[in-house]
Design an enzyme around this catalytic site. Structure first.
Site, PDB file in Angstrom:
ATOM      1  N   CYS B 182       0.798  -1.226   0.000  1.00 55.49           N
ATOM      2  CA  CYS B 182       0.000   0.000   0.000  1.00 55.49           C
ATOM      3  C   CYS B 182       0.827   1.271   0.000  1.00 55.49           C
ATOM      4  CB  CYS B 182      -0.915   0.027   1.199  1.00 55.49           C
ATOM      5  SG  CYS B 182      -2.087  -1.299   1.141  1.00 55.49           S
ATOM      6  N   CYS B 502       0.213   2.362   6.524  1.00 55.65           N
ATOM      7  CA  CYS B 502       0.681   1.012   6.800  1.00 55.65           C
ATOM      8  C   CYS B 502       0.631   0.219   5.495  1.00 55.65           C
ATOM      9  CB  CYS B 502      -0.191   0.342   7.848  1.00 55.65           C
ATOM     10  SG  CYS B 502      -1.908   0.199   7.366  1.00 55.65           S
TER      11      CYS B 502
END
Lengths: 763, 518
Positions: B182, B502
């Protein structure tokens, strides 16, 4: 390397699977108010749910003893009588343990089967009340849920377990020679089906949470949590409790049904089980199998089958009655005393009596990537020890590395590890041909060929590169450590670590301390051994230490018996029917004929006539023909890859025929042959204790059973003397002494025990 | 977790609440509207789990937020902006200042909607064209192009290059593709920063793209092996003997990994455990998700999402805005069943980010170059930090670890930050990170720090919505976060922004964005 592969079947005796018996002391206290004085259980009410928390004081585990039992009754009565409470959650406050089983001390304190039966009946009554409770009770299980703990859990209306590695459900009673005596034999078949219940109760195997869910043993799983607002273990228990409370509420409100949807296979199975003919066939099959495997040496499995059968065929009243009676009977048997003794001994041998070493071993180096070396590496890397595996040639090293990988990969196939964990563990292993990195080693274990000059050579080479604090351990099965240490610059750092093959299956580690070995070195070796998951006995240095020394006279007798015309097959069947997991002839093949000869020769020189018996010539001729046992494909038997039934090696016949000695008819009955083997073993073991090679009888029993396959049903040589009677053994020895001479002369300590019947190795 | 099932998205079923443009309080409105029940079986969250996400949150925010008039919050912000900063600027001697001139993104769409027939490089090309149009940067000035992506289309594994060629960049401009779950486009941007800082380049385009409407589904390994062997077989006999080994199960396809490779746990599952570890309730998570959707809706309605550029999809209408923003009501959200830990978990489709298609791109230059070219940059890209931790139990705690480190590195404190832009993978993840950052116990026992860094004030936190509502095309989210921070600083007059995210694998990232002085 005296041990044998097949002895691996003993590994069932894993501590973690067995009942714990911490043996807390019953405390007298006056009860001013029932609420205030409880020591094992406290409970609170959240909304309309009673949360009952079990936490036995001064112990790492909860065990079902009388005190806990009575407190539990009290609390449950309050729960049932309170109008405010509509449901309950049963949970342990201890991380890693729900209830680890019944309190063994409570059972061993009983002197008659009636007393034990009564204990069983009390528990049965209580658990029946739990089962019939109109207020739903949810068992929230985190950690071991064994024996009586499981029986309590399956009495509850609903079970929720954490999917933790420590959460194991099982009925290990059979391993202690008893049966589940609190309704388990009756409830378990109903809950998981007859076949699965038999499997659990007859093997004692522990079942992990996810498997338990599939089997229908638990209804929901809760994932263990990581770090958050509290330490993970603490928060996981809290979370488990929160989840259990919502389910307890749901059950009380009838929003959740405690009944579970059964799969097609399960439905078919239960349909099949409703046909009496099918049931009879299953009982028959299971009984046959049990008889074959136990050879009638263990009464518990057959009684378990019997009790389950009674419950199903004659109704639960008869089942419960039978269960409690058989439970009482079994608890009084020699077998259960022997097995419980082994269990206790095993627990003791999992502790480090020598304290923490000054320096923790983090970097391990192993010399020699053979079967033993690679085996030691395998049990080290998966415990997080950085391990160097060194051998002299790339081919030998590669074979060793492959062995480690395959060992780990097998665990992946059994789903005990993930492939990722396997890779991470395997990366703890460094394979190399030189001494690079040895300067950082905290311990070196050599597993090179059993040759004193070779061991001297590697010791000197290694000492040139290792740091001062590094321990040098020798994995030898017979060479005295003091002789190996003779060339050492620092003999206080030299110790023996005698592993048994196959290392990943055999639980025993015999640690050998020479006179100069320092206590810290011993502590270090024990710590590494424990980390590797071993059961450890610490013995004094001497030819053959303890295990090899006990085995040698028995082996000598084996050869003599063969020379007297008893065939290897017959001999194997005599020994296995006595309780040895591996037949005596097969054992020679497994150990290796050359090793056996080597040991016999060496120890024969030292101990002289006492170790005589069979002729060494038998082994020598076998070696000259290349019959080295399993490793060479031929010994007493022929071993072929992929062929399960081994055939006799007919070439042995001519060797045995040429060296035949006449049997002595007085001492050649089947029973005499068995006792000739066993009494020589036992006599030597007792002599080891007498001479101080062994520190305690417990270690002697553990070493014999876990390392050499001494019949577990007898509990080890010392337990055997206690239970069978020293006098009877001395009588036997005298009888054989008359026939063969000094080899059977009973040692002084054994005679002392015979002359004073009150003297026992275990008081 | 079949693809077909997961790709159907809860949000599609949710009633559209955009009907009443006069209602600013759109998040209150849903309460009064009649709302169709959500179809609980159509959950996109499960698919989400693929890649990575993260999210922050706290407890009582919803109440506080709803009580405060929005106009007042902007005053508050203005007030904080004038507050004295630890540092006047983060410029460092002898190090080039690196600026972002502007950035754009395609509208982020729910997977399976208007972009479903495109390929990833089509989306990436749209972002690049949009950037060219927005900044008017001469194509031949661009030294380098970097894109981040997660689920790779096998035909265009270097999607950056394919998109750049198609967008009309010079074929002399090299391009590469990075992947870091991500935070892939964060990695693209920081790579650009490094290239410029080290003097290798002056003008770099960084971006990210993800097209979850289509994912590579492979033949099984056995089938692939047979096909490869077949292609090498020389005689008919060899071919026949190979074909004779064919078994029906060879045909079972291999889906892209849904679970973390190292732990075999899906991300949603980990998020649910994380929420439980931090004792975050279902209601708190739903409230946070509602906040995200409400704020995104408001930002969209007020035209604050200025990084969005329209995209004329071939054969379809021009897409002008994100379509995943759907404020609902707590009652409706409460009806959803847990998506991962069944039946009692707390992470649901409604409080997770959804599968999204989208692309983003930013133009990054050395400051002197930007000024020489006549640009008015939006922001400086300052210190950044990558962290990683246990992929099992701390999978989504990247922001907690990265935030204090990047602040220390920059010499700032939490109070200096005017705009927080955190990636919202799951409500539970955001709330867990906020709690972890606010816990001395956690800081001491797990981060080796003396004290907590503190939790970001919610009035500065993701106030134009976040990944939960705007959507989360894995590879493209990083650039959206940076542009949101930069645009917010410009709009609100703040000086420092903090971007954090994250990512799968237990990794995390944070970066300080400093407003370019007006």
């Amino acid at each position: 390397m005296v041990a044998s592969r097949a002895v691996g079947s003993l590994s069932r005796f894993t501590a973690s699977r067995m009942l714990r018996c911490p043996g807390y002391i019953c405390r007298n206290f006056t009860r001013s108010s029932a609420l205030l004085t409880r020591t094992h259980i406290n409970y609170g009410v959240k909304g309309d749910v009673a949360v009952i928390r079990i936490n036995s004081p001064n112990s790492k585990v909860n065990t079902l003893g009388q005190e806990l039992h009575s407190e539990f009754i009290e609390v449950m009565n309050e729960v049932w009588s309170s109008n405010q409470i509509r449901s309950a959650v049963l949970i342990s406050s201890k991380p890693g343990c729900f209830i680890a089983g019944a309190d063994l001390n409570m059972l061993t304190a009983c002197t008659t089967s009636q007393e034990v039966t009564q204990i069983s009946q009390e528990a049965q009554r209580m658990f029946e009340k739990v089962e019939k409770s109109t207020k739903p009770i949810v068992a929230a299980i985190n950690g071991s849920c064994l024996g009586g703990g499981l029986e309590l859990a399956i009495s509850c209306q609903y079970r929720i377990a954490t999917k933790d590695k420590k959460t194991v459900l099982g009925s290990p009673e059979v391993l202690l020679g008893i049966l589940p005596g609190a309704g388990g034999t009756q409830r378990l078949p109903k809950m998981v089906g007859v076949p699965a219940a038999f499997d659990m109760m007859l093997t004692g195997r522990g079942i992990r949470a996810d498997r338990a869910k599939k089997m229908g043993l638990v209804d929901q799983l809760v994932e263990p949590l990581g770090p958050g607002i509290k330490p993970p273990e603490e928060r996981t228990i809290e979370y488990l409790e929160e989840v259990a409370i919502t389910f307890a509420k749901g059950l009380a409100d009838k929003k959740i049904s405690p009944k579970r949807d059964k799969g097609l296979v399960e439905k078919l199975t239960s349909y099949a089980m409703s046909i009496p003919f099918v049931r009879q066939q299953i009982y028959k099959k299971v009984e046959e199998k049990v008889r074959k495997q136990t050879k009638g040496l263990y009464p518990a499995p057959l009684k378990i089958i019997d009790v389950v059968k009674t419950g199903i065929e004659q109704g639960s009243d008869a089942g419960y009655l039978s269960e409690s009676q058989k439970f009482g009977e079994l608890a009084m048997t020699k077998e259960s005393k022997a097995l419980m003794g082994l269990y206790r001994g095993q627990t003791l041998c999992k502790k480090n009596k020598f304290g923490a070493p000054q320096k923790e071993v983090k970097q391990l180096a192993i010399l020699g990537a053979g079967l033993m070396g690679a085996g030691i590496a395998q049990v080290s890397v998966d415990k997080g020890l950085q391990t160097i595996l060194k051998d002299a040639t790339l081919a030998a090293l590669g074979r060793g590395q492959q062995q480690v990988f395959r060992g780990l990969d097998d665990k992946v196939k059994k789903k005990a590890l993930t492939s990722f964990e396997r890779d991470a563990f395997f990366s703890n292993l460094t394979g190399q041909l030189d001494y690079q990195g040895f300067e950082k080693a905290d311990m070196v274990i050599e597993a090179v060929f059993e040759d004193l000059s070779l061991k001297h050579k590697v010791l000197k080479e290694v000492e040139a590169v290792i740091p001062d604090h590094c321990v040098f351990a020798s994995n030898t099965s017979a060479l005295p450590i003091s002789e190996i240490a003779a060339v050492s610059k620092r003999p206080e750092k030299v110790i023996g670590m005698h592993y048994f093959s196959p290392v990943d299956k055999m639980q025993l580690l015999e640690i050998v301390t020479a006179q100069n070995t320092s206590k810290d070195t011993t502590a270090s070796a024990v710590e590494v051994g424990l980390k590797q998951g071993k059961v450890i006995i610490v013995v004094k240095d001497g030819p053959g230490f303890y295990t090899t020394r006990c085995l040698a006279p028995m082996m000598s007798e084996v050869i003599r018996i063969l020379q007297e015309g008893v065939g290897p097959k017959k001999l194997d069947s005599l020994t296995t029917s006595f309780g040895f997991p591996v037949g005596a002839a097969t054992l020679v093949d497994e150990v290796g004929v050359d090793v056996a000869k080597h040991v016999a020769e060496n120890l024969g020189k030292v101990f002289g006539e006492r170790f005589a018996g069979g002729s060494l010539e038998v082994l020598k001729q076998m070696i000259s023909k290349g019959f080295l046992g399993r490793k060479s494909g031929k010994g007493f038997y022929i071993y072929q890859e992929g062929v399960k039934n081994k055939n006799l090696n007919s070439d042995i016949d001519s060797i045995l025929a040429s060296l035949k000695t006449p049997p002595q008819p007085d001492v050649s009955s089947d029973e005499d042959i068995q006792y000739r083997l066993v009494t020589r073993f036992v006599n030597e073991a007792v002599l080891c204790l007498q001479e101080g090679v062994l520190a305690t009888p417990t270690e002697g029993d553990i070493g014999a059973v876990f390392g050499l396959g001494f019949p577990p049903s007898l509990g080890g040589p010392f337990r055997f003397v206690d239970l069978y009677g020293a006098q009877k053994i001395v009588d036997r020895l005298r009888k054989y002494e008359a026939a063969y001479g000094k080899q059977f002369t009973p040692c002084q300590l054994l005679m002392d025990h015979a002359s004073s019947p009150n003297k026992k190795f275990y008081q | 977790m079949g693809l077909s099932r997961t790709s159907a998205i809860w949000a599609v079923i949710w009633p559209s609440l955009r009907g009443d443009p006069e209602t600013i309080w759109s998040f209150i409105i849903p309460l009064t509207l009649s709302v169709k029940p959500m179809n609980q079986d159509l959950r996109m969250t499960s698919l989400l789990t693929y890649t990575l996400k993260y999210l922050p949150s706290t407890s009582q925010w919803a109440l506080r937020f709803s009580m405060r008039p929005l106009s007042c919050s902007s005053q508050l912000r203005a007030a904080t902006a004038v507050q004295a900063k630890s540092k006047q600027t983060l410029a460092k001697p002898n190090i080039r200042n690196i600026v972002v001139v502007d950035g754009v993104r395609t509208p982020f769409l729910l997977s399976g909607t208007s972009y479903k027939d495109l390929m990833p490089h089509d989306l990436a090309r749209a972002a690049l064209s949009g950037l060219l149009h927005r900044t008017s940067v001469p194509k031949d000035v661009v030294d380098y192009i970097i894109f981040g992506t997660v689920i790779q289309e096998v035909k265009t594994s270097n999607v950056a290059r394919e998109a750049a060629l198609g967008a009309g960049f010079s074929d002399r401009t090299p391009a590469h593709t990075v992947t870091m779950a991500c935070i892939s486009s964060n990695q693209a941007m920081t790579t650009a920063v490094s290239l410029i800082a080290s003097g290798q380049c002056d003008v770099v385009v960084a971006g990210g793209v993800e097209l979850m409407s289509d994912v590579p589904i492979r033949h099984s390994r056995k089938m692939r092996k047979m096909m490869l062997d077949l292609s090498k077989a020389k005689t008919l006999g060899q071919r026949l003997s190979l074909i004779s080994k064919f078994r029906l199960n060879f045909l079972s396809p291999e889906l892209p990994a849904v679970a973390e490779f190292s732990t075999n746990e899906t991300m949603g599952h980990s998020a649910d455990r994380l929420a439980a570890a931090f004792a975050i309730s279902r209601l708190e998570q739903d409230e946070y998700a509602l906040r995200s959707h409400s704020l995104a809706k408001k930002a969209q309605d007020e035209g604050l999402l200025s990084d969005v550029v329209p995209f004329k999809v071939p054969g379809k209408d021009t897409v002008t805005q994100d379509n995943g923003i759907r404020p609902s009501s707590l009652e409706q959200m409460a009806k959803l069943k847990p998506a991962f830990i069944k039946p009692y978990g707390t992470v649901t489709a409604a409080n997770s980010s959804f599968l999204t298609d989208g692309a983003s791109a930013v133009l990054i230059l050395a400051e002197e170059k930007a000024l020489a070219m006549g640009y008015k940059p939006k922001a400086y890209l300052r210190d950044f930090m990558y962290v990683s931790q246990d992929p099992k139990d701390q999978l989504l705690l990247g922001p907690t670890y990265a935030t204090p480190k990047v602040l220390e590195k920059a010499g700032l404190t939490m109070n200096d930050i005017d705009a927080f832009e955190f990636h919202e993978a799951f409500s539970g993840q955001i709330l867990a990170n906020l709690k972890a950052m606010d816990s001395d116990w956690f800081a001491q026992n797990y981060m080796g720090r003396k004290a907590k860094v503190g939790s970001p004030p919610l009035e500065k936190f993701n106030i134009w919505g976040g990944s939960l509502s705007l959507g989360h095309p894995f590879g493209a989210t990083g650039c959206r976060l940076v542009m949101a921070a930069a645009n917010r600083l410009q709009k609100e007059g703040g000086q420092y922004g903090l971007v954090a995210a994250c990512a799968a694998g237990g990794q995390g990232h944070a970066m300080i964005v400093e407003a370019y002085p007006k």
